[in-house]
Design an enzyme around this catalytic site. Structure first.
Site, PDB file in Angstrom:
ATOM      1  N   CYS A 129       0.848  -1.191   0.000  1.00  0.00           N
ATOM      2  CA  CYS A 129       0.000   0.000   0.000  1.00  0.00           C
ATOM      3  C   CYS A 129       0.886   1.244   0.000  1.00  0.00           C
ATOM      4  CB  CYS A 129      -0.894  -0.017   1.235  1.00  0.00           C
ATOM      5  SG  CYS A 129      -1.909   1.461   1.486  1.00  0.00           S
ATOM      6  N   SER A 175       0.734   3.700   1.849  1.00  0.00           N
ATOM      7  CA  SER A 175       1.076   4.111   3.212  1.00  0.00           C
ATOM      8  C   SER A 175       2.400   3.508   3.657  1.00  0.00           C
ATOM      9  CB  SER A 175      -0.041   3.706   4.182  1.00  0.00           C
ATOM     10  OG  SER A 175      -1.239   4.389   3.879  1.00  0.00           O
ATOM     11  N   HIS A 218       5.068   5.844   2.359  1.00  0.00           N
ATOM     12  CA  HIS A 218       5.193   7.150   3.016  1.00  0.00           C
ATOM     13  C   HIS A 218       6.353   7.183   4.003  1.00  0.00           C
ATOM     14  CE1 HIS A 218       1.785   8.624   1.021  1.00  0.00           C
ATOM     15  NE2 HIS A 218       0.845   8.355   1.896  1.00  0.00           N
ATOM     16  N   HIS A 224       1.035  -3.572   6.225  1.00  0.00           N
ATOM     17  CA  HIS A 224      -0.179  -3.527   7.040  1.00  0.00           C
ATOM     18  C   HIS A 224      -1.405  -4.084   6.308  1.00  0.00           C
ATOM     19  CE1 HIS A 224      -0.308   0.119   4.633  1.00  0.00           C
ATOM     20  NE2 HIS A 224      -1.593   0.241   4.889  1.00  0.00           N
ATOM     21  N   CYS A 263      -6.556  -2.936   4.601  1.00  0.00           N
ATOM     22  CA  CYS A 263      -6.499  -1.490   4.376  1.00  0.00           C
ATOM     23  C   CYS A 263      -7.244  -1.072   3.118  1.00  0.00           C
ATOM     24  CB  CYS A 263      -5.054  -1.004   4.314  1.00  0.00           C
ATOM     25  SG  CYS A 263      -4.901   0.786   4.073  1.00  0.00           S
TER      26      CYS A 263
END
Length: 380
Positions: free
Chosen positions: A47, A49, A52, A69, A180
């Protein structure tokens, strides 16, 4: 010889520093402590995220860390006090906990949980277990957890309030997306915006989250679903999932929001920002109608400058809102979503563009950065 109560040595992908590829290493995973569960991860997806944290401008970065995650696996052992899980259970680790006891968990108005301490930057939360220590060690150094999950490890340890129990026949290679991406995009439509039958919708960004929002709009009975992306190759998939119109801002001679307003006689009823960035948030808000238009912010960019909104824009009846994990109460909702997938009510298969062995995790990042993947599932 069983592994319960013993340190497990396994492979994991470690981010040692920002802006560098992950390194496949042998790590030591300690046994679970009170109210913790050790899980063998079978499948994990990638993902934005996760990326990031690797960005050098990310505020509150922490290294070394095991990211990941969106995973699914099997319980290897449980710590003292764990009553809801047993070895052999299929499970999904959750970045959004549900303790069931705090004021947030007890309220139907939110899916947040008081176990989260840093609501301003949840990506830097849950980097250690409840006792302030890590269960990962590599080369003699403790390694940070990520979002309480760290699914880029063959074995991981999570809190029992960060875990959803699945049915025995769950397809872990697909339901890992419920950790997610799918849950966030689909839930933003169903739970947060509450899209109504016959309404018009615009979805900005057609990654895994955006395409999940497309599915949510279709399931809600929207009459017109406008999908927007700067990569026109994503339009075939978007239309197959329910989009009625597809627009590439690069192909237009005026701002995308002006085109949408003209197409919809004043603006859409609902807009979903699934790409991140102030410019796209601005376009999404400007694309909703006055009077009752709802703009839902789903994605963020690293160190984004934010969105400036005048009072008059809101006084004219627009609503600007956001979502975390699609509004789902994680522990109780994810098993129901997994059952819906098994019963063919949800199409997670459409979101998986690539399946790779875990060792190719950096190749999966490259596919994501290049816009060539929707979701890549990594298998141990």
């Amino acid at each position: 010889m069983g592994t319960k109560g013993k340190i497990i040595k396994c492979k994991a992908a470690i981010a040692w520093e920002a802006n560098k590829p992950l390194s496949i290493e042998e790590v030591e995973v300690a046994p679970p402590k009170d109210h913790e569960v050790r899980i063998q991860i079978i499948a994990t997806a990638l993902c934005h995220s996760d990326a990031h944290i690797l960005h050098p401008q990310f505020e509150g970065g922490f290294f070394p860390v095991i990211l990941g995650h969106e995973g699914a696996g099997i319980v290897e052992s449980v710590g003292p006090g764990v009553t809801n899980f047993k070895p052999g259970d299929k499970v999904i680790p959750l970045g959004v906990p549900q303790c069931g006891k705090c004021k947030f968990c007890l309220s139907p108005r939110t899916n947040l949980c008081g176990k989260l301490k840093n609501f301003k930057n949840p990506l830097s939360d849950q980097k250690l277990m409840e006792d302030g220590t890590s269960r990962f060690t590599c080369k003699g150094k403790p390694i940070y957890h990520f979002m309480g999950t760290s699914t880029f490890s063959q074995y991981t340890v999570v809190s029992d309030v960060n875990l959803a129990k699945l049915e025995d026949d769950a397809n872990l290679e697909r339901v890992c997306l419920l950790g997610c991406g799918f849950s966030t995009g689909y839930g933003a439509v169903i739970n947060n915006a509450k899209v109504t039958p016959g309404s018009t919708c615009a979805i900005f960004g057609l990654g895994g989250v955006g395409l999940s929002a497309v599915m949510g709009c279709k399931a809600s009975g929207a009459s017109r679903i406008i999908a927007i992306d700067i990569n026109s190759e994503k339009f075939t998939k978007a239309k197959a999932l329910g989009a009625t119109d597809c627009l590439n801002p690069k192909d237009l001679d005026k701002p995308i929001q002006e085109v949408i307003v003209e197409m919809t006689n004043g603006g859409v009823d609902f807009a979903f920002e699934c790409a991140g960035g102030a410019k796209i948030m601005r376009a999404a808000l400007d694309s909703v109608t006055v009077g009752w238009g709802v703009c839902t912010i789903i994605a963020v960019n690293v160190n984004d400058s934010g969105l400036n909104v005048s009072a008059m824009e809101l006084l004219m009846g627009r609503t600007l809102t956001g979502t975390s994990f699609g509004g789902w109460k994680s522990v109780t909702s994810v098993p129901k979503l997994a059952a819906d997938y098994k019963n063919k009510k949800l199409d997670l298969d459409a979101l998986v563009s690539h399946t790779l062995p875990f060792d190719k995790v950096n190749e999966a990042f490259d596919l994501m950065y290049q816009g060539k993947s929707i979701r890549t599932v990594l298998l141990f």
